[in-house]
Design a protein around this motif. Structure first.
Motif, PDB file in Angstrom:
ATOM      1  N   ARG A  94     -27.932   9.269   6.758  1.00  0.00           N
ATOM      2  CA  ARG A  94     -27.214   9.387   5.241  1.00  0.00           C
ATOM      3  C   ARG A  94     -28.344  10.377   4.538  1.00  0.00           C
ATOM      4  O   ARG A  94     -29.541   9.990   4.398  1.00  0.00           O
ATOM      5  CB  ARG A  94     -27.219   8.286   4.495  1.00  0.00           C
ATOM      6  N   GLU A  95     -27.883  11.461   3.930  1.00  0.00           N
ATOM      7  CA  GLU A  95     -28.677  12.109   3.214  1.00  0.00           C
ATOM      8  C   GLU A  95     -29.363  11.748   1.828  1.00  0.00           C
ATOM      9  O   GLU A  95     -28.843  11.002   1.005  1.00  0.00           O
ATOM     10  CB  GLU A  95     -28.138  13.595   2.663  1.00  0.00           C
ATOM     11  N   GLY A  96     -30.739  11.682   1.903  1.00  0.00           N
ATOM     12  CA  GLY A  96     -31.604  10.989   0.910  1.00  0.00           C
ATOM     13  C   GLY A  96     -31.715   9.689   0.997  1.00  0.00           C
ATOM     14  O   GLY A  96     -32.252   8.854  -0.076  1.00  0.00           O
ATOM     15  N   LYS A  97     -31.022   9.067   1.934  1.00  0.00           N
ATOM     16  CA  LYS A  97     -31.045   7.464   2.145  1.00  0.00           C
ATOM     17  C   LYS A  97     -31.440   7.089   3.442  1.00  0.00           C
ATOM     18  O   LYS A  97     -31.510   7.716   4.397  1.00  0.00           O
ATOM     19  CB  LYS A  97     -29.743   6.932   1.802  1.00  0.00           C
ATOM     20  N   LYS A  98     -31.805   5.608   3.523  1.00  0.00           N
ATOM     21  CA  LYS A  98     -32.185   5.231   5.021  1.00  0.00           C
ATOM     22  C   LYS A  98     -30.782   5.237   5.762  1.00  0.00           C
ATOM     23  O   LYS A  98     -29.535   4.901   5.363  1.00  0.00           O
ATOM     24  CB  LYS A  98     -32.612   3.853   5.041  1.00  0.00           C
ATOM     25  N   LEU A 136     -19.889   2.629   3.168  1.00  0.00           N
ATOM     26  CA  LEU A 136     -21.145   2.965   3.288  1.00  0.00           C
ATOM     27  C   LEU A 136     -21.099   3.910   4.778  1.00  0.00           C
ATOM     28  O   LEU A 136     -21.883   4.580   4.877  1.00  0.00           O
ATOM     29  CB  LEU A 136     -22.272   1.837   3.639  1.00  0.00           C
TER      30      LEU A 136
END
Length: 212
Positions: A94-98, A136
């Motif tokens: 996920r871009e910018g997330k874990k 998610l």
């Protein structure tokens, strides 16, 4: 099981790989944790094999592939307090997330004398957490796009099988097979559903050919 051998659960093959592995692991973990006080908890290795085989067959059916290829794609090793254990793992970046990680197996089947058993009365299964996991995962459940996701919701499952209705569109058949009142969809797919012009196979072919 079918004829004494593990078989896939066809109702799951339209889910994402992440959702499939997460569902099998949640069910397997629940059984293992219940029996951690038993001195012969190691016997659940048989359950691990049955559920793992069923999961791999479900993934193979989803991708029109083979179990051996699914093993090569998803096998992994995880560290536990009792040493490393083999498992199967799906990672969703996920871009910018874990990244999201779904893992099957990797639970030591050794007795834990200090395990606390909370044996509560069964409750009706809630679909809230399951829907959150599907959101998610960041993937349209029709065209597999990951942009502009929304949730299509119907009042009740009986609405999918109204008498006198002609050949139902693909999204109706998909919801009926999965017995779910929700569908995580791309914005354009959602508009097509409400306009009554959606076809799953057409949408997937268009996506793969770069037309969307």
């Amino acid at each position: 099981m079918r004829r004494g051998m593990p078989t896939h659960r066809s109702i799951l093959i339209h889910d994402s790989d992440y959702s499939i592995v997460m569902k099998y692991q949640n069910e397997y973990r629940g059984v293992v944790q219940y029996y951690l006080l038993a001195q012969d908890v190691f016997r659940l290795h048989a359950l691990n094999w049955v559920m793992g085989s069923s999961m791999l067959k479900a993934l193979a059916a989803k991708h029109s592939s083979t179990v051996s290829k699914m093993v090569r794609w998803y096998r992994a090793t995880v560290d536990t307090p009792l040493g490393s254990r083999r498992c199967f793992q799906v990672t969703v970046a996920r871009e910018g997330k874990k990244p999201l990680v779904a893992r099957f197996g990797g639970i030591p089947l050794q007795r834990q004398r200090g395990a606390v058993l909370k044996d509560t009365a069964p409750v009706m299964q809630s679909t809230t957490n399951e829907l959150i996991h599907r959101l998610l995962a960041g993937q349209c459940e029709i065209c597999e796009s990951g942009v502009g996701l929304q949730v299509h919701h119907i009042r009740k499952l009986a609405d999918l099988n109204k008498p006198g209705r002609p050949d139902p569109p693909g999204w109706v058949r998909l919801m009926a097979r999965r017995r779910r009142k929700t569908l995580v969809v791309y914005e354009s797919c959602h508009q097509d559903i409400h306009a009554g012009r959606h076809n799953i196979s057409t949408r997937k072919r268009s996506l793969e050919s770069g037309m969307l």
